[in-house]
Each structure stands twice: as C-alpha cells, then as structure tokens.
Design an enzyme around this catalytic site. Structure first.
Site, short mmCIF file in Angstrom:
data_model
loop_
_atom_site.label_atom_id
_atom_site.label_comp_id
_atom_site.label_asym_id
_atom_site.label_seq_id
_atom_site.Cartn_x
_atom_site.Cartn_y
_atom_site.Cartn_z
N ASP A 1 -70.32 135.31 27.99
CA ASP A 1 -69.43 136.29 27.35
C ASP A 1 -70.23 137.51 26.89
OD1 ASP A 1 -67.05 137.36 26.53
OD2 ASP A 1 -66.85 136.12 24.74
N ARG B 1 -68.72 143.81 22.53
CA ARG B 1 -68.07 143.20 21.35
C ARG B 1 -68.88 142.03 20.81
NH1 ARG B 1 -64.98 142.01 25.71
NH2 ARG B 1 -65.32 139.89 26.46
N ASN B 2 -69.76 141.47 21.62
CA ASN B 2 -70.58 140.34 21.19
C ASN B 2 -72.03 140.71 20.89
OD1 ASN B 2 -68.48 138.52 21.24
ND2 ASN B 2 -68.74 138.14 23.44
N ASP C 1 -72.90 136.33 19.67
CA ASP C 1 -71.78 135.41 19.73
C ASP C 1 -72.02 134.37 20.80
OD1 ASP C 1 -69.23 134.21 20.27
OD2 ASP C 1 -68.35 135.84 19.13
P1 ATP Z 1 -64.35 136.10 19.09
O1 ATP Z 1 -64.47 134.83 19.83
O2 ATP Z 1 -62.98 136.70 19.03
O3 ATP Z 1 -65.43 137.11 19.43
P2 ATP Z 1 -65.72 134.87 16.97
O4 ATP Z 1 -65.14 133.66 16.35
O5 ATP Z 1 -66.83 134.69 17.91
O6 ATP Z 1 -64.58 135.74 17.57
P3 ATP Z 1 -67.17 136.97 15.87
O7 ATP Z 1 -66.74 137.95 16.90
O8 ATP Z 1 -68.53 136.44 15.94
O9 ATP Z 1 -66.16 135.79 15.80
O10 ATP Z 1 -66.97 137.58 14.42
C1 ATP Z 1 -65.84 138.30 14.04
C2 ATP Z 1 -66.26 139.62 13.41
O11 ATP Z 1 -67.12 139.41 12.29
C3 ATP Z 1 -67.09 140.45 14.37
O12 ATP Z 1 -66.29 141.33 15.04
C4 ATP Z 1 -68.04 141.21 13.45
O13 ATP Z 1 -67.46 142.42 13.05
C5 ATP Z 1 -68.19 140.31 12.26
N1 ATP Z 1 -69.47 139.57 12.32
C6 ATP Z 1 -69.70 138.37 12.90
N2 ATP Z 1 -70.96 137.98 12.74
C7 ATP Z 1 -71.59 138.95 12.05
C8 ATP Z 1 -72.94 139.15 11.55
N3 ATP Z 1 -73.89 138.23 11.75
N4 ATP Z 1 -73.21 140.28 10.89
C9 ATP Z 1 -72.23 141.20 10.70
N5 ATP Z 1 -70.97 141.09 11.12
C10 ATP Z 1 -70.63 139.98 11.78
#
Ligand code: ATP
Length: 280
Positions: A137, A141-142, A155
């Site tokens: 992925d 965005r990740n 991510d």
């Molecule tokens: P998805 O599968 O939809 O990407 P997810 O469960 O993997 O969602 P993330 O995308 O990792 O979740 O996190 C959601 C949001 O939180 C991110 O868009 C980001 O803005 C914020 N975020 C996540 N991890 C961090 C971090 N380590 N530092 C700062 N912001 C973070």
C-alpha cells in the site's frame, strides 16, 4: 528481555491530546509518553473502537509487523497496550501525511527536496525488500512527514501477515486499484516487484504534488489502459531521469522491473547531481 517486553508500556505514562485523524480501526490522537528514563516523547496513539477479539487481533497485527522493524525512514513503534481499550503507540510525525503536506507546500518545495523524499521512501522499501517483506500500500497517504527534510513510511495496515483472502474480502472497496500493478489487479498477486510498481506511482504523486493517479479514469478502466500500454504521464516537475526510472518500474513483466536496491543507487545519483546544480 524479549522484543515483546521492550514494547510493553503502561497507560499511566501516556497523556493523550487532540485527534490527528481517523484510521481504519479508530481515531489517532497525539500525546506525550514519559519513558522509564524520564524522557518525554511525543507520540501518536492509535485506538481501536471495536473491542471484539477478531478485530483487535487484526488491529494489533500491524504493531506486530512494526515491532521487528528499525529504519530511519520507517515510523517506529514505541509500544502496545494490549488490555482494553487497546492502543498502538508510535513516534509522532509532526507534519502529518505527505499528501496534504505536498498540497500545502507546493510553491515552496524544490525538485531536489522532492527527489530526497523519493530516495528516503526507496531506502525504507529496500530495507523491507531485504527482509522479504511486501508492503502492498505504497502511496503518499501512507507516508508521514517528520521534518521538511525527512519523511517516513508510516502505514503497515496491509502488509504481508494479513491473509491474502482475508484482505481481498475485507477491503475490496478500499483496494488502491490506481496504484496497483497489473498482476495485483488481475490475480491479487503482491510481491516486491508489485511494490516497485506502486513505488513508481507514489513518486508520480510526489512530483504531481499529490494529485490522484489516473484521476481521469474510473477504477474499472485502469487495467484495460495498462494492458494497452498506457502509463501515467510525466508530471511537469518530474526530472526526465526520474521519469525514465518510473517507466522501468512500470514494466508489464514483474521481472523486468528494477530492484529497490538498484533504485536507491539511481535516485542517490540523481539527487547528488541535482544538489550540485543547485550549488552553482
Ligand atoms: P487507513 O488504513 O485508512 O490508512 P489507518 O488505520 O492505517 O488508516 P493511519 O492512516 O495510519 O490509519 O492514521 C490515520 C491518520 O492519523 C493519518 O492520516 C495521519 O494523519 C494520522 N497519523 C497516523 N499515524 C501518525 C503518526 N505517527 N504521526 C502523526 N500522525 C499520524
């Protein structure tokens, strides 16, 4: 102590603050963690709103993957709280997602910096390649921004310990078709070579300042286009030597794509030359 001890932390040592975003399983909040040595570390706390054992296990599997990783361009895991409500605690990346950062800073960022971001992501992926780990992925965005000169792969939600069949069923609507290699779209085949394809699309996003790849197509049209040889066009700001790497990452045959280790060398060269030009 084994590695699970290393990441055992106590909820009492964490104070959570504001909501940073919404993840797949629940909200992500910022916070401060007081380490055993008394150091105050800024963290991101991932929560899981569903408390059923199956969902919790899925949620924690991302942390399991991250436990074993240690790289300057991969977000590091600080700890996990396994009793309800389960939390995954990670280092905080102050500037958030690379996608939004590119949109905000598009008039300020130089080509050299954009190449640097590509190189850093590529180094993280070369490290995963060495561990035989497939990410699946790779997209802006990740990727998270630590500082204007440092980005990290952030991510691991879709990474390889997730059962193939499960992944397909669980998230068919969330499949990132426009980032995927032809063999991933056709046969759900994910390998390091398909990660190389996705990395190419991620580089395209970076030089397009976070436009969506193939925004002019529906998901259903993408595979036909790829099979008739159509590829993403060169973004205006993408240097030709970078675009020629992308063309190789988008070889139809997985075997013809470069390895991440080779891409690191090529991108380092391009970055060094760009720096020299800037200095003139
Ligand atoms: P998805 O599968 O939809 O990407 P997810 O469960 O993997 O969602 P993330 O995308 O990792 O979740 O996190 C959601 C949001 O939180 C991110 O868009 C980001 O803005 C914020 N975020 C996540 N991890 C961090 C971090 N380590 N530092 C700062 N912001 C973070």
């Amino acid at each position: 102590a084994d590695s699970s001890d290393k990441h055992r932390i106590s909820r009492d040592d964490i104070s959570v603050g504001r909501i940073l975003g919404e993840g797949f399983f629940g909200e992500v909040q910022d916070g401060v963690y007081k380490s055993p040595s008394g150091e105050r570390i800024h963290v991101a706390v991932k929560t899981c709103k569903d408390s059923s054992p199956e969902v919790k296990e899925k949620f924690l599997s991302e942390a399991d993957l991250m436990r074993n990783l240690d790289h300057p361009h991969i977000v590091s895991l600080i700890g996990v709280i396994e009793v309800d409500p389960v939390w995954i605690v990670m280092e905080l990346l102050e500037h958030g997602e690379l996608g939004s950062y590119l949109e905000q800073e598009k008039y300020i960022l130089t080509e050299t910096t954009l190449i640097l971001y590509c190189l850093q992501i590529c180094k993280a992926l070369a490290y995963l390649e060495g561990l035989n780990m497939v990410h699946r992925d790779i997209a802006v965005r990740n990727v998270l921004v630590a500082s204007p000169e440092c980005v990290k792969l952030g991510d691991f939600g879709l990474s390889r310990y997730v059962d193939e069949q499960e992944y397909y069923k669980a998230s068919v609507s969330r499949l990132p078709i426009k980032w995927m290699a032809p063999e991933s779209i056709n046969f759900r085949r994910f390998t390091t070579a398909s990660d190389v394809w996705m990395f190419g699309v991620c580089v395209w996003e970076i030089f397009s300042m976070a436009q969506q790849p193939f925004f002019w197509l529906e998901n259903g049209q993408v595979i036909n286009q790829l099979e008739s040889g159509v590829r993403l066009p060169k973004p205006h700001r993408c240097p030709p030597p970078v675009y020629s790497l992308l063309s190789r990452c988008w070889s139809y045959q997985p075997n013809n794509r470069p390895k991440f280790s080779q891409l690191v060398c090529s991108l380092s060269d391009i970055h060094r030359k760009e720096l020299e030009q800037e200095g003139r």
